[in-house]
Design a protein around this motif. Structure first.
Motif, PDB file in Angstrom:
ATOM      1  N   ALA A 425      21.096  40.897  33.748  1.00 18.33           N
ATOM      2  CA  ALA A 425      21.493  41.808  34.808  1.00 18.33           C
ATOM      3  C   ALA A 425      21.997  41.399  36.267  1.00 18.33           C
ATOM      4  CB  ALA A 425      20.004  42.720  34.916  1.00 18.33           C
ATOM      5  N   LEU A 426      21.112  40.262  36.407  1.00 20.70           N
ATOM      6  CA  LEU A 426      21.689  39.589  37.596  1.00 20.70           C
ATOM      7  C   LEU A 426      22.898  38.981  37.569  1.00 20.70           C
ATOM      8  CD1 LEU A 426      18.329  37.782  38.731  1.00 20.70           C
ATOM      9  CD2 LEU A 426      19.330  40.120  39.847  1.00 20.70           C
ATOM     10  N   ALA A 427      23.282  38.302  36.503  1.00 18.32           N
ATOM     11  CA  ALA A 427      24.579  37.874  36.125  1.00 18.32           C
ATOM     12  C   ALA A 427      25.609  38.836  36.118  1.00 18.32           C
ATOM     13  CB  ALA A 427      24.800  36.886  34.787  1.00 18.32           C
ATOM     14  N   ILE A 428      25.460  40.117  35.413  1.00 20.57           N
ATOM     15  CA  ILE A 428      26.289  41.185  35.397  1.00 20.57           C
ATOM     16  C   ILE A 428      26.488  41.558  37.038  1.00 20.57           C
ATOM     17  CG2 ILE A 428      26.779  43.712  34.817  1.00 20.57           C
ATOM     18  CD1 ILE A 428      25.141  42.881  32.195  1.00 20.57           C
ATOM     19  N   GLY A 429      25.473  41.598  37.816  1.00 22.00           N
ATOM     20  CA  GLY A 429      25.965  41.999  38.996  1.00 22.00           C
ATOM     21  C   GLY A 429      26.759  41.294  39.962  1.00 22.00           C
ATOM     22  N   ILE A 430      26.423  39.874  39.683  1.00 27.39           N
ATOM     23  CA  ILE A 430      27.287  38.818  40.340  1.00 27.39           C
ATOM     24  C   ILE A 430      28.536  39.014  39.758  1.00 27.39           C
ATOM     25  CG2 ILE A 430      27.642  36.443  41.026  1.00 27.39           C
ATOM     26  CD1 ILE A 430      24.415  36.130  40.703  1.00 27.39           C
ATOM     27  N   ALA A 431      28.817  39.012  38.716  1.00 29.60           N
ATOM     28  CA  ALA A 431      30.160  39.148  38.043  1.00 29.60           C
ATOM     29  C   ALA A 431      30.794  40.277  38.389  1.00 29.60           C
ATOM     30  CB  ALA A 431      30.145  39.192  36.508  1.00 29.60           C
ATOM     31  N   GLY A 432      30.172  41.559  38.647  1.00 29.63           N
ATOM     32  CA  GLY A 432      30.587  42.977  39.321  1.00 29.63           C
ATOM     33  C   GLY A 432      31.203  42.621  40.651  1.00 29.63           C
ATOM     34  N   GLN A 433      30.464  41.897  41.371  1.00 32.64           N
ATOM     35  CA  GLN A 433      30.920  41.531  42.959  1.00 32.64           C
ATOM     36  C   GLN A 433      32.087  40.787  42.817  1.00 32.64           C
ATOM     37  OE1 GLN A 433      28.011  39.395  45.432  1.00 32.64           O
ATOM     38  NE2 GLN A 433      26.357  40.049  44.156  1.00 32.64           N
ATOM     39  N   VAL A 434      32.352  39.744  41.836  1.00 29.79           N
ATOM     40  CA  VAL A 434      33.767  39.177  41.804  1.00 29.79           C
ATOM     41  C   VAL A 434      34.717  40.181  41.502  1.00 29.79           C
ATOM     42  CG1 VAL A 434      35.109  37.277  40.687  1.00 29.79           C
ATOM     43  CG2 VAL A 434      32.626  36.896  41.210  1.00 29.79           C
ATOM     44  N   VAL A 435      34.422  41.013  40.352  1.00 31.69           N
ATOM     45  CA  VAL A 435      35.458  41.902  40.047  1.00 31.69           C
ATOM     46  C   VAL A 435      35.882  42.892  41.205  1.00 31.69           C
ATOM     47  CG1 VAL A 435      36.031  43.955  38.529  1.00 31.69           C
ATOM     48  CG2 VAL A 435      34.961  41.794  37.460  1.00 31.69           C
ATOM     49  N   TRP A 436      34.826  43.288  41.976  1.00 29.79           N
ATOM     50  CA  TRP A 436      34.876  44.515  42.891  1.00 29.79           C
ATOM     51  C   TRP A 436      35.898  43.790  44.012  1.00 29.79           C
ATOM     52  CZ3 TRP A 436      33.456  44.551  48.204  1.00 29.79           C
ATOM     53  CH2 TRP A 436      34.028  46.123  48.629  1.00 29.79           C
ATOM     54  N   VAL A 437      35.264  42.541  44.481  1.00 33.83           N
ATOM     55  CA  VAL A 437      36.161  42.049  45.713  1.00 33.83           C
ATOM     56  C   VAL A 437      37.676  41.733  45.227  1.00 33.83           C
ATOM     57  CG1 VAL A 437      36.431  40.016  47.108  1.00 33.83           C
ATOM     58  CG2 VAL A 437      34.034  40.760  46.560  1.00 33.83           C
ATOM     59  N   HIS A 438      37.814  41.375  43.917  1.00 34.74           N
ATOM     60  CA  HIS A 438      39.010  41.186  43.621  1.00 34.74           C
ATOM     61  C   HIS A 438      40.087  42.414  43.487  1.00 34.74           C
ATOM     62  CE1 HIS A 438      42.694  39.368  41.447  1.00 34.74           C
ATOM     63  NE2 HIS A 438      42.344  40.352  40.597  1.00 34.74           N
ATOM     64  N   LEU A 439      39.409  43.546  43.125  1.00 32.57           N
ATOM     65  CA  LEU A 439      40.172  44.735  42.844  1.00 32.57           C
ATOM     66  C   LEU A 439      40.305  45.523  44.049  1.00 32.57           C
ATOM     67  CD1 LEU A 439      39.020  45.926  39.137  1.00 32.57           C
ATOM     68  CD2 LEU A 439      41.041  44.832  39.793  1.00 32.57           C
ATOM     69  N   GLY A 440      39.127  45.354  44.997  1.00 33.30           N
ATOM     70  CA  GLY A 440      38.992  46.332  45.967  1.00 33.30           C
ATOM     71  C   GLY A 440      39.288  45.670  47.373  1.00 33.30           C
ATOM     72  N   TRP A 441      38.278  44.906  47.627  1.00 31.90           N
ATOM     73  CA  TRP A 441      38.826  44.017  49.016  1.00 31.90           C
ATOM     74  C   TRP A 441      39.768  43.263  49.153  1.00 31.90           C
ATOM     75  CZ3 TRP A 441      35.971  45.888  53.052  1.00 31.90           C
ATOM     76  CH2 TRP A 441      36.113  44.926  54.346  1.00 31.90           C
ATOM     77  N   TRP A 442      40.037  42.250  48.398  1.00 32.83           N
ATOM     78  CA  TRP A 442      40.892  41.330  48.510  1.00 32.83           C
ATOM     79  C   TRP A 442      42.573  42.031  48.383  1.00 32.83           C
ATOM     80  CZ3 TRP A 442      43.955  38.344  44.131  1.00 32.83           C
ATOM     81  CH2 TRP A 442      44.454  37.155  44.767  1.00 32.83           C
ATOM     82  N   VAL A 443      43.229  41.596  49.234  1.00 35.69           N
ATOM     83  CA  VAL A 443      44.532  42.443  49.399  1.00 35.69           C
ATOM     84  C   VAL A 443      45.510  41.657  48.568  1.00 35.69           C
ATOM     85  CG1 VAL A 443      46.405  43.242  51.054  1.00 35.69           C
ATOM     86  CG2 VAL A 443      43.997  43.137  51.737  1.00 35.69           C
ATOM     87  N   ASP A 444      46.242  42.162  47.841  1.00 35.45           N
ATOM     88  CA  ASP A 444      47.016  41.692  46.579  1.00 35.45           C
ATOM     89  C   ASP A 444      48.531  42.176  46.721  1.00 35.45           C
ATOM     90  OD1 ASP A 444      48.250  39.984  44.798  1.00 35.45           O
ATOM     91  OD2 ASP A 444      47.428  40.919  43.113  1.00 35.45           O
ATOM     92  N   GLY A 445      49.292  41.676  47.787  1.00 39.13           N
ATOM     93  CA  GLY A 445      50.534  42.117  47.873  1.00 39.13           C
ATOM     94  C   GLY A 445      50.527  43.546  48.331  1.00 39.13           C
ATOM     95  N   TYR A 446      51.175  44.539  47.681  1.00 41.75           N
ATOM     96  CA  TYR A 446      51.178  46.135  48.104  1.00 41.75           C
ATOM     97  C   TYR A 446      49.874  46.647  47.264  1.00 41.75           C
ATOM     98  CZ  TYR A 446      52.409  51.038  48.450  1.00 41.75           C
ATOM     99  OH  TYR A 446      52.315  52.257  48.596  1.00 41.75           O
ATOM    100  N   ASP A 447      48.789  46.680  47.936  1.00 45.12           N
ATOM    101  CA  ASP A 447      47.680  46.910  47.320  1.00 45.12           C
ATOM    102  C   ASP A 447      47.362  48.515  47.394  1.00 45.12           C
ATOM    103  OD1 ASP A 447      44.914  46.932  46.352  1.00 45.12           O
ATOM    104  OD2 ASP A 447      44.697  45.010  46.927  1.00 45.12           O
ATOM    105  N   TRP A 448      47.167  49.140  46.284  1.00 45.39           N
ATOM    106  CA  TRP A 448      46.895  50.606  46.433  1.00 45.39           C
ATOM    107  C   TRP A 448      45.306  50.803  46.207  1.00 45.39           C
ATOM    108  CZ3 TRP A 448      45.929  52.961  41.658  1.00 45.39           C
ATOM    109  CH2 TRP A 448      46.458  52.423  40.602  1.00 45.39           C
ATOM    110  N   THR A 449      44.382  49.791  46.034  1.00 49.84           N
ATOM    111  CA  THR A 449      43.093  50.003  45.518  1.00 49.84           C
ATOM    112  C   THR A 449      42.265  49.877  46.773  1.00 49.84           C
ATOM    113  OG1 THR A 449      42.899  47.830  44.785  1.00 49.84           O
ATOM    114  CG2 THR A 449      43.644  49.624  43.171  1.00 49.84           C
ATOM    115  N   PRO A 450      42.128  50.395  47.619  1.00 47.62           N
ATOM    116  CA  PRO A 450      41.227  50.323  48.829  1.00 47.62           C
ATOM    117  C   PRO A 450      39.761  50.300  48.554  1.00 47.62           C
ATOM    118  CG  PRO A 450      42.046  52.231  49.389  1.00 47.62           C
ATOM    119  CD  PRO A 450      42.921  51.908  48.144  1.00 47.62           C
ATOM    120  N   PRO A 451      38.928  49.543  49.307  1.00 43.56           N
ATOM    121  CA  PRO A 451      37.459  49.737  48.807  1.00 43.56           C
ATOM    122  C   PRO A 451      36.784  50.852  49.345  1.00 43.56           C
ATOM    123  CG  PRO A 451      37.898  48.251  50.716  1.00 43.56           C
ATOM    124  CD  PRO A 451      39.249  48.666  50.267  1.00 43.56           C
TER     125      PRO A 451
END
Length: 451
Positions: A425-451
């Motif tokens: 469960a803790l590993a899923i949470g931490i992996a989820g943080q990586v996914v969310w920061v990548h998809l939501g917070w990190w700005v990748d060019g013209y990013d249309w997925t705001p957090p």
């Protein structure tokens, strides 16, 4: 009521030397929470720094920004505008006369505190804003972790409550608790309010709820929670006395929560001269998806389900020859299925053991989201106030193998399985943080997925 049916550790035999684990168990509860919170913040900080090092130049920062600059992306800039210069006198409009995006979409408590901190430090730059805003968020996240344990302890054993707190601190959206957003402060206020509800402290509750409702939209949902609690107490008054004075206090708390939920739209209307100024400002954010639409309660998710399901998620040409848009059918089907699964989760044993007040909150806030919000990438952030569900997940993990006297699982196997599930469960949470920061917070060019 504390759940004492789940014991994760056996008491040492009389006269036996105390183990390190026993010494740790004797520490004050807040020391354990502080350790869990601190360890989780180190992990999350490492994740954010790793993305910041690879961050390209964007609308808010240069390439490879430091932590504070990386923490002020996206809506943090709106909070900076409010903290630095306040709210505009008029609502901005585009060439078609439609209300545009503006600072009025963001409530005043968090940027007000940041403004005060900037005045005390004398630094009104963007970095000075980020330093104060992140400090407030981090301190609020610590308060939220402590209050989450207090809330969980109202119905869970100490060990299970600590497990729930660890899940809370490691949750996929926990990076939002240490950036220049209002979520951490709002969550701390919400958890304090829920503790007051469980303790039936109706006089103090309205003060906390009013501040909370002016930090993030939640007052109307909390008013619905209190109405449900009032009705439940009235129905069960023969078994659980509901004296007149408590009926009045709880009713007043519900009314004040409702007024607090309407306060900011009213302030926007008075300040701008636009009766629906706040709603129109919020709708500006969904115009790129749906065009110019009005807010009809409980329609945004249906519209959003159709829009998202109607997008092409694969390379190549779209499928030809369909007599109707696939999204118009597929989207609502998926939405109904997800809502059905969420409703079915209330039948799980660990959810049934959750205090009815917390279940009412989950229902009330979920209905509020379904009524007014449009599903997009920021929706995951809006699910953060449903954090009490983590208590039920922790109870489910802690209950594995319990009550199986003579069953197929020995105590040692059950304990090992609980450890494995906890780590997973803790590993899923931490992996989820990586996914969310990548998809939501990190700005990748013209990013249309705001957090």
């Amino acid at each position: 009521m504390v759940d004492r049916g789940v014991s994760t550790l056996a008491a040492p035999a009389p006269g036996a030397p105390a183990t390190l684990l026993e010494h740790l168990r004797r520490l004050p509860w807040w020391v354990g929470v502080l350790g869990v919170w601190g360890a989780s913040r180190l992990v999350t900080t490492g994740i954010l720094l790793s993305f910041a090092a690879r961050q390209g130049e964007n609308a808010w920062t240069g390439a490879s920004p430091g932590y504070l600059d990386f923490a002020r992306l996206w809506d943090a800039h709106w909070y900076y505008i409010i903290a630095a210069v306040g709210y505009p006198d008029e609502l901005p409009r585009d060439e078609n006369g439609l209300t545009g995006e503006s600072a009025w979409a963001f409530m005043p408590v968090y940027p007000g505190l940041v403004r005060l901190g900037m005045a005390l430090t004398g630094d009104v730059s963007a970095q000075g804003f980020a330093a104060v805003a992140v400090t407030i968020s981090v301190l609020s996240s610590l308060a939220a972790a402590l209050l989450f344990f207090v809330l969980a302890r109202r119905w869970l054993s100490a060990g299970t409550a600590m497990l729930a707190t660890a899940l809370f601190c490691a949750a996929p959206l926990s990076p939002i608790l240490q950036v220049a957003y209002a979520e951490a402060l709002h969550l701390a206020l919400l958890l304090a309010a829920l503790v007051l509800v469980l303790d039936r402290r109706w006089v103090a509750l309205p003060f906390v709820v009013t501040v909370m409702a002016l930090t993030r939209p939640s007052g109307l949902a909390f008013a619905l929670l209190l109405v449900l609690v009032w009705l439940w107490r009235w129905i069960r008054r023969a078994d659980d006395p509901f004296p007149t004075i408590e009926r009045v206090r709880l009713g007043l708390a519900a009314a004040i929560a409702g007024l607090a939920g309407l306060a900011w739209p009213g302030i926007v209307a008075l300040s701008t001269g636009e009766l629906l100024g706040y709603i129109d400002t919020e709708l500006a954010w969904r115009r790129p998806y749906l065009g110019d639409v009005e807010l009809l309660p409980f329609t945004p998710w249906w519209q959003g389900a159709q829009w998202w399901a109607g997008q092409q998620w694969w390379p190549g040409p779209a499928l030809p020859g369909l007599p109707w848009s696939a999204g118009e059918v597929l989207g609502p089907v998926i939405l109904i299925a997800v809502l059905g699964l969420a409703a079915a989760a209330f039948a799980l044993p660990s959810m049934r053991r959750m205090p009815i007040e917390l279940r009412f909150w989950i229902v009330a806030y979920s209905l509020y989201l379904l009524a007014v919000f449009f599903p997009q990438s920021s929706t995951f952030r809006l699910l953060v106030p449903l954090a009490p569900v983590l208590g039920a997940i922790a109870l489910g993990i802690a209950s594995v193998g319990s009550g199986r006297v003579g069953g197929r699982w020995s105590p040692r196997v059950a304990r090992a399985l609980r450890i494995v599930l906890t780590v997973l469960a803790l590993a899923i949470g931490i992996a989820g943080q990586v996914v969310w920061v990548h998809l939501g917070w990190w700005v990748d060019g013209y990013d249309w997925t705001p957090p």
